[in-house]
Write a protein that holds these residues in place. Structure first.
Motif, PDB file in Angstrom:
ATOM      1  N   GLY A 129       0.823  -1.211   0.000  1.00  0.00           N
ATOM      2  CA  GLY A 129       0.000   0.000   0.000  1.00  0.00           C
ATOM      3  C   GLY A 129       0.852   1.254   0.000  1.00  0.00           C
ATOM      4  O   GLY A 129       0.641   2.163  -0.798  1.00  0.00           O
ATOM      5  N   LYS A 130       1.844   1.280   0.871  1.00  0.00           N
ATOM      6  CA  LYS A 130       2.716   2.457   0.961  1.00  0.00           C
ATOM      7  C   LYS A 130       3.374   2.739  -0.393  1.00  0.00           C
ATOM      8  O   LYS A 130       3.397   3.876  -0.859  1.00  0.00           O
ATOM      9  N   VAL A 131       3.934   1.710  -1.015  1.00  0.00           N
ATOM     10  CA  VAL A 131       4.715   1.953  -2.233  1.00  0.00           C
ATOM     11  C   VAL A 131       3.811   2.271  -3.434  1.00  0.00           C
ATOM     12  O   VAL A 131       4.156   3.105  -4.276  1.00  0.00           O
ATOM     13  N   VAL A 132       2.626   1.654  -3.501  1.00  0.00           N
ATOM     14  CA  VAL A 132       1.708   2.007  -4.591  1.00  0.00           C
ATOM     15  C   VAL A 132       1.384   3.500  -4.490  1.00  0.00           C
ATOM     16  O   VAL A 132       1.410   4.222  -5.489  1.00  0.00           O
ATOM     17  N   ASP A 133       1.129   3.964  -3.272  1.00  0.00           N
ATOM     18  CA  ASP A 133       0.838   5.389  -3.060  1.00  0.00           C
ATOM     19  C   ASP A 133       2.021   6.258  -3.519  1.00  0.00           C
ATOM     20  O   ASP A 133       1.842   7.267  -4.193  1.00  0.00           O
ATOM     21  N   VAL A 134       3.234   5.826  -3.176  1.00  0.00           N
ATOM     22  CA  VAL A 134       4.436   6.593  -3.554  1.00  0.00           C
ATOM     23  C   VAL A 134       4.607   6.618  -5.081  1.00  0.00           C
ATOM     24  O   VAL A 134       5.007   7.625  -5.659  1.00  0.00           O
ATOM     25  N   LEU A 135       4.284   5.497  -5.747  1.00  0.00           N
ATOM     26  CA  LEU A 135       4.507   5.406  -7.201  1.00  0.00           C
ATOM     27  C   LEU A 135       3.363   6.006  -8.026  1.00  0.00           C
ATOM     28  O   LEU A 135       3.539   6.297  -9.217  1.00  0.00           O
ATOM     29  N   THR A 136       2.195   6.170  -7.434  1.00  0.00           N
ATOM     30  CA  THR A 136       1.011   6.601  -8.195  1.00  0.00           C
ATOM     31  C   THR A 136       1.210   7.878  -9.025  1.00  0.00           C
ATOM     32  O   THR A 136       0.704   7.945 -10.155  1.00  0.00           O
ATOM     33  N   PRO A 137       1.951   8.894  -8.533  1.00  0.00           N
ATOM     34  CA  PRO A 137       2.138  10.085  -9.378  1.00  0.00           C
ATOM     35  C   PRO A 137       2.723   9.766 -10.767  1.00  0.00           C
ATOM     36  O   PRO A 137       2.531  10.536 -11.708  1.00  0.00           O
ATOM     37  N   HIS A 138       3.399   8.615 -10.914  1.00  0.00           N
ATOM     38  CA  HIS A 138       3.973   8.257 -12.224  1.00  0.00           C
ATOM     39  C   HIS A 138       2.971   7.511 -13.109  1.00  0.00           C
ATOM     40  O   HIS A 138       3.314   7.079 -14.204  1.00  0.00           O
ATOM     41  N   TYR A 139       1.760   7.284 -12.616  1.00  0.00           N
ATOM     42  CA  TYR A 139       0.776   6.478 -13.346  1.00  0.00           C
ATOM     43  C   TYR A 139      -0.529   7.239 -13.540  1.00  0.00           C
ATOM     44  O   TYR A 139      -0.779   8.247 -12.875  1.00  0.00           O
ATOM     45  N   ASP A 140      -1.359   6.750 -14.491  1.00  0.00           N
ATOM     46  CA  ASP A 140      -2.662   7.360 -14.745  1.00  0.00           C
ATOM     47  C   ASP A 140      -3.790   6.527 -14.169  1.00  0.00           C
ATOM     48  O   ASP A 140      -4.882   7.027 -13.926  1.00  0.00           O
ATOM     49  N   LEU A 141      -3.521   5.218 -14.023  1.00  0.00           N
ATOM     50  CA  LEU A 141      -4.575   4.312 -13.551  1.00  0.00           C
ATOM     51  C   LEU A 141      -3.941   3.263 -12.630  1.00  0.00           C
ATOM     52  O   LEU A 141      -2.874   2.731 -12.943  1.00  0.00           O
ATOM     53  N   VAL A 142      -4.578   3.009 -11.515  1.00  0.00           N
ATOM     54  CA  VAL A 142      -4.101   1.976 -10.579  1.00  0.00           C
ATOM     55  C   VAL A 142      -5.208   0.936 -10.441  1.00  0.00           C
ATOM     56  O   VAL A 142      -6.386   1.293 -10.276  1.00  0.00           O
ATOM     57  N   ALA A 143      -4.852  -0.353 -10.519  1.00  0.00           N
ATOM     58  CA  ALA A 143      -5.885  -1.390 -10.496  1.00  0.00           C
ATOM     59  C   ALA A 143      -5.529  -2.536  -9.564  1.00  0.00           C
ATOM     60  O   ALA A 143      -4.386  -2.994  -9.553  1.00  0.00           O
ATOM     61  N   ARG A 144      -6.493  -2.994  -8.792  1.00  0.00           N
ATOM     62  CA  ARG A 144      -6.346  -4.238  -8.030  1.00  0.00           C
ATOM     63  C   ARG A 144      -6.798  -5.382  -8.931  1.00  0.00           C
ATOM     64  O   ARG A 144      -7.776  -5.258  -9.670  1.00  0.00           O
ATOM     65  N   PHE A 145      -6.108  -6.512  -8.882  1.00  0.00           N
ATOM     66  CA  PHE A 145      -6.450  -7.605  -9.812  1.00  0.00           C
ATOM     67  C   PHE A 145      -6.825  -8.919  -9.149  1.00  0.00           C
ATOM     68  O   PHE A 145      -7.265  -9.838  -9.820  1.00  0.00           O
ATOM     69  N   GLN A 146      -6.639  -9.051  -7.859  1.00  0.00           N
ATOM     70  CA  GLN A 146      -7.033 -10.305  -7.181  1.00  0.00           C
ATOM     71  C   GLN A 146      -7.239 -10.036  -5.694  1.00  0.00           C
ATOM     72  O   GLN A 146      -6.996  -8.934  -5.222  1.00  0.00           O
ATOM     73  N   GLY A 147      -7.664 -11.094  -4.989  1.00  0.00           N
ATOM     74  CA  GLY A 147      -7.874 -10.965  -3.560  1.00  0.00           C
ATOM     75  C   GLY A 147      -9.103 -10.119  -3.270  1.00  0.00           C
ATOM     76  O   GLY A 147      -9.886  -9.792  -4.185  1.00  0.00           O
ATOM     77  N   GLY A 148      -9.266  -9.795  -2.016  1.00  0.00           N
ATOM     78  CA  GLY A 148     -10.430  -9.006  -1.618  1.00  0.00           C
ATOM     79  C   GLY A 148     -10.132  -8.356  -0.293  1.00  0.00           C
ATOM     80  O   GLY A 148      -8.979  -7.951  -0.055  1.00  0.00           O
ATOM     81  N   PRO A 149     -11.113  -8.303   0.596  1.00  0.00           N
ATOM     82  CA  PRO A 149     -10.882  -7.624   1.878  1.00  0.00           C
ATOM     83  C   PRO A 149     -10.085  -8.457   2.879  1.00  0.00           C
ATOM     84  O   PRO A 149     -10.008  -8.100   4.051  1.00  0.00           O
ATOM     85  N   ASN A 150      -9.473  -9.537   2.419  1.00  0.00           N
ATOM     86  CA  ASN A 150      -8.438 -10.190   3.236  1.00  0.00           C
ATOM     87  C   ASN A 150      -7.194  -9.296   3.265  1.00  0.00           C
ATOM     88  O   ASN A 150      -6.382  -9.380   4.172  1.00  0.00           O
ATOM     89  N   ALA A 151      -7.070  -8.440   2.263  1.00  0.00           N
ATOM     90  CA  ALA A 151      -5.933  -7.512   2.201  1.00  0.00           C
ATOM     91  C   ALA A 151      -6.152  -6.367   3.182  1.00  0.00           C
ATOM     92  O   ALA A 151      -7.282  -5.977   3.463  1.00  0.00           O
ATOM     93  N   GLY A 152      -5.057  -5.842   3.684  1.00  0.00           N
ATOM     94  CA  GLY A 152      -5.088  -4.610   4.476  1.00  0.00           C
ATOM     95  C   GLY A 152      -3.852  -3.838   4.071  1.00  0.00           C
ATOM     96  O   GLY A 152      -2.744  -4.236   4.413  1.00  0.00           O
ATOM     97  N   HIS A 153      -4.024  -2.800   3.273  1.00  0.00           N
ATOM     98  CA  HIS A 153      -2.887  -2.036   2.742  1.00  0.00           C
ATOM     99  C   HIS A 153      -2.831  -0.687   3.438  1.00  0.00           C
ATOM    100  O   HIS A 153      -3.754   0.121   3.318  1.00  0.00           O
TER     101      HIS A 153
END
Ligand code: GDP
Ligand code: IMO
Ligand code: MG
Length: 419
Positions: free
Chosen positions: A17-41
């Motif tokens: 979660g931390k790193v996706v947030d840090v990298l997001t400014p370099h991207y236009d779209l962010v997508a989750r592709f598997q899992g569900g609310p077992n995740a905690g980011h």
């Protein structure tokens, strides 16, 4: 442009979660592709802390589009709670969050079957998050699932057919439950889902690939929890590996670009199952305390141990990792010696290749490196890193044969060093 993928290489909770947030400014779209609310980011910035479960971690950086892909399983009740918590803190999601119609719904009875199944397993239980993940993916594969798109067509009949099947299963477990109260929250969640654009996300993803825009796919869990390559049966029920981004978003393999592999400077696991480098001593306790190693979803204490390079090498191979990201380096700041597992001794034989099973008579073989004994949490540039820490980085890069491009020294967005 191609789709870059960010994945956990261990047993989850690496800091995705931390790193996706840090990298997001370099991207236009962010997508989750598997899992569900077992995740905690978890994300931390400007003194605030957020834990995301189904919503992608790109939601806090400007007006980027965030997509919940077809490979995800979604619990409407938990989704509503997540949306409301974000909206309460001023983050309006409606135009930025889109949901695949092909994502499968976690029904209230899926959660009950998960809990009943675990109870029935007794001491052999997996230690699931109890969120209904396994039963929902079981129904998907068994072709009984109910999908997000179904809420727009003939929904009540599909829902009831699934619930009736599940009631028969629950009767066999002799499991007591109060479905009516769960259903109330769940149907309110369905109304919340309808506020969002429900789409065939594979079209949006592929149109974005064909444009000049960039996509980041955010993994959940980690490679050692992958249904095919993890420590089966103590795994989750989805493909957490890079290939999961192809099926979970509708991306052809040739459109996968960079693969970011993320790992902790040590190792943790929550739930049951083998963990060769687990420590039951004061160093394990220190990692848990300094690393605040308690589940972001369940609050369970995480099991802690030394880094396992046999497993990590395997994860790098399975995912085709192109760059590594090392998290929680600061947690080891006070140690005089750092150990890294470089092989397993199984029935007296040295094994360097990750084996079929890591249960049973297995002993980790360690290399020892000097600790750096310096507080790194305030370091922001590569040049300030202590020499002993660099030695650790060089050793890992040499063993894994992939460069470590990001080092994290604290939970905050700012505590990140780009190399
Ligand atoms: P995820 O599931 O992979 O997103 O990881 P989690 O959020 O479940 O767990 C990672 C935990 O470590 C969270 O509490 C983060 O705030 C925290 N964290 C992330 N990076 C660092 C770091 O470099 N140092 C420390 N001390 N904590 C970190
Ligand atoms: P993130 O995305 C750590 C573990 C559970 C259990 C096993 C199966 O935050 O890294 P499940 O509920 O999926 O059927 O449980 O997988 N597990 C995780 N461990 N981080 C996660 O997600 C996890 N999601 C599931 O503890 O051992
Ligand atoms: Mg987590």
């Amino acid at each position: 442009m191609k789709v870059d993928v960010l994945l956990g290489l261990q047993w989850g909770d690496e800091g995705k979660g931390k790193v996706v947030d840090v990298l997001t400014p370099h991207y236009d779209l962010v997508a989750r592709f598997q899992g569900g609310p077992n995740a905690g980011h978890t994300l931390e910035f400007e003194g605030e802390k957020y834990v995301l479960r189904s919503i992608p971690s790109g939601i806090f950086q400007g007006n980027k589009i965030n997509v919940i892909g077809n490979g995800v399983v979604l619990d409407p009740a938990l989704f509503k709670a997540e949306v409301e918590a974000l909206e309460k803190s001023g983050h309006i999601l409606t135009d930025r969050l889109k949901i695949s119609k092909k994502a499968h719904l976690i029904l209230p009875t899926h959660r009950l079957i998960d809990q009943a199944g675990e109870e029935a397993k007794g001491s052999g239980k997996i230690g699931t998050t109890g969120k209904g993940i396994g039963p929902t993916y079981t129904d998907k594969i068994g072709r009984y699932g109910v999908r997000v798109g179904d809420i727009l067509h003939d929904f009540k009949a599909k829902y009831q057919a699934a619930i009736d099947r599940h009631k028969t299963m629950l009767a066999q477990y002799n499991f007591e439950y109060d479905l009516a109260s769960l259903e109330k929250d769940w149907f309110e969640g369905i109304e919340c889902l309808k506020r969002f654009e429900l789409i065939d996300s594979e079209h949006l993803i592929n149109k974005t690939i064909q444009s000049s825009k960039k996509i980041l796919a955010e993994g959940a869990q980690g490679t050692m929890l992958d249904i095919d390559f993890g420590s089966y049966p103590f795994v989750t029920s989805s493909n957490t590996i890079c290939a999961g981004a192809c099926t979970g978003l509708g991306v052809a393999p040739r459109y996968i670009g960079k693969v970011y592999g993320i790992f902790k400077a040590y190792c943790t696991r929550v739930g049951g199952g083998p963990f060769p480098t687990e420590l039951h001593d004061e160093i394990g306790d220190l990692m848990r305390k300094r690393g605040n190693e308690f589940g972001s979803v369940t609050g369970r204490p995480r099991r802690c141990g030394w880094i396992d390079l046999v497993a990590l090498k395997y994860a790098v191979m399975i995912n085709g990792v192109t760059q590594l990201i090392m998290m929680k380096s600061d947690v080891l700041d006070t140690l005089t010696t750092i150990k890294a597992c470089v092989a397993y001794k199984i029935d007296g034989k040295i094994v360097k290749e990750f084996p079929f099973s890591i249960e049973g008579n297995l002993e980790p073989v360690y290399t020892e490196l000097p600790g750096w004994q310096k507080d790194m949490s305030g370091i922001r540039s590569e040049s300030e890193l202590p020499d002993a820490f660099r030695t650790y980085l060089n050793f890992l890069e040499k063993t894994l044969q992939v460069p470590i491009k990001i080092v994290s020294v604290g939970p905050d967005r700012m505590q990140t060093i780009m190399r």
